[in-house]
Design a protein around this motif. Structure first.
Motif, PDB file in Angstrom:
ATOM      1  N   LEU A   1      47.218  40.051  43.407  1.00 27.34           N
ATOM      2  CA  LEU A   1      47.565  38.739  42.775  1.00 27.34           C
ATOM      3  C   LEU A   1      46.797  38.423  41.665  1.00 27.34           C
ATOM      4  O   LEU A   1      47.254  37.840  40.561  1.00 27.34           O
ATOM      5  CB  LEU A   1      47.104  37.557  43.939  1.00 27.34           C
ATOM      6  N   SER A   2      45.522  38.825  41.586  1.00 25.90           N
ATOM      7  CA  SER A   2      44.952  38.445  40.407  1.00 25.90           C
ATOM      8  C   SER A   2      45.442  39.381  39.221  1.00 25.90           C
ATOM      9  O   SER A   2      45.592  39.074  37.956  1.00 25.90           O
ATOM     10  CB  SER A   2      43.324  39.254  40.378  1.00 25.90           C
TER      11      SER A   2
ATOM     12  N   THR B   1      38.632  40.760  37.473  1.00 24.21           N
ATOM     13  CA  THR B   1      38.858  40.426  38.968  1.00 24.21           C
ATOM     14  C   THR B   1      39.722  41.288  39.754  1.00 24.21           C
ATOM     15  O   THR B   1      39.610  41.840  40.811  1.00 24.21           O
ATOM     16  CB  THR B   1      39.105  38.863  39.244  1.00 24.21           C
TER      17      THR B   1
ATOM     18  N   PRO C   1      43.896  39.951  47.036  1.00 21.30           N
ATOM     19  CA  PRO C   1      43.518  38.978  46.114  1.00 21.30           C
ATOM     20  C   PRO C   1      43.625  39.787  44.669  1.00 21.30           C
ATOM     21  O   PRO C   1      43.783  39.231  43.383  1.00 21.30           O
ATOM     22  CB  PRO C   1      42.234  38.376  46.395  1.00 21.30           C
TER      23      PRO C   1
END
Length: 109
Positions: A42-43, A19, A39
């Motif tokens: 963060l992933s 991801t 994101p």
């Protein structure tokens, strides 16, 4: 139970890494929003953190993790990209998972 926890942790780790790499790909190659980088970062941070939770030495974890990553990438190709795996993809994934199992679950002293 340790084996099931280890495999589950590998699956979560692979999902976080894939991801985290796929979202910037969407921005760079598909012209999607730059906000996907948040994101994505963060992933990738979750991926690094998840690697620290594995119950054995880092080198062994990295080597075995590759087998699960290969399988998860093939599943991602099917689920997200809509490309059905070939019999060679499935065979390669099975070989990679066998290697992971040998590395992670072999008897040790």
């Amino acid at each position: 139970m340790t084996e099931l926890r280890t495999v589950g942790l590998f699956v979560l780790t692979a999902l976080a890494e894939i991801t985290g790499c796929y979202l910037p790909y969407l921005w760079l190659r598909e012209g999607k929003s730059i906000w996907l980088l948040i994101p994505g970062v963060l992933s990738l941070a979750a991926f690094v953190w998840l690697l620290t939770l594995h119950p054995t030495e880092a080198g062994r974890v990295y080597a075995a993790y590759g087998g699960v990553y290969i399988t998860m990438a093939i599943l991602w190709l099917w689920a997200i990209n809509g490309i059905r795996p070939t019999s060679w993809d499935i065979l390669g994934s099975a070989v990679a998972l066998t290697g992971m199992a040998i590395i992670m679950f072999a008897p040790r002293q």
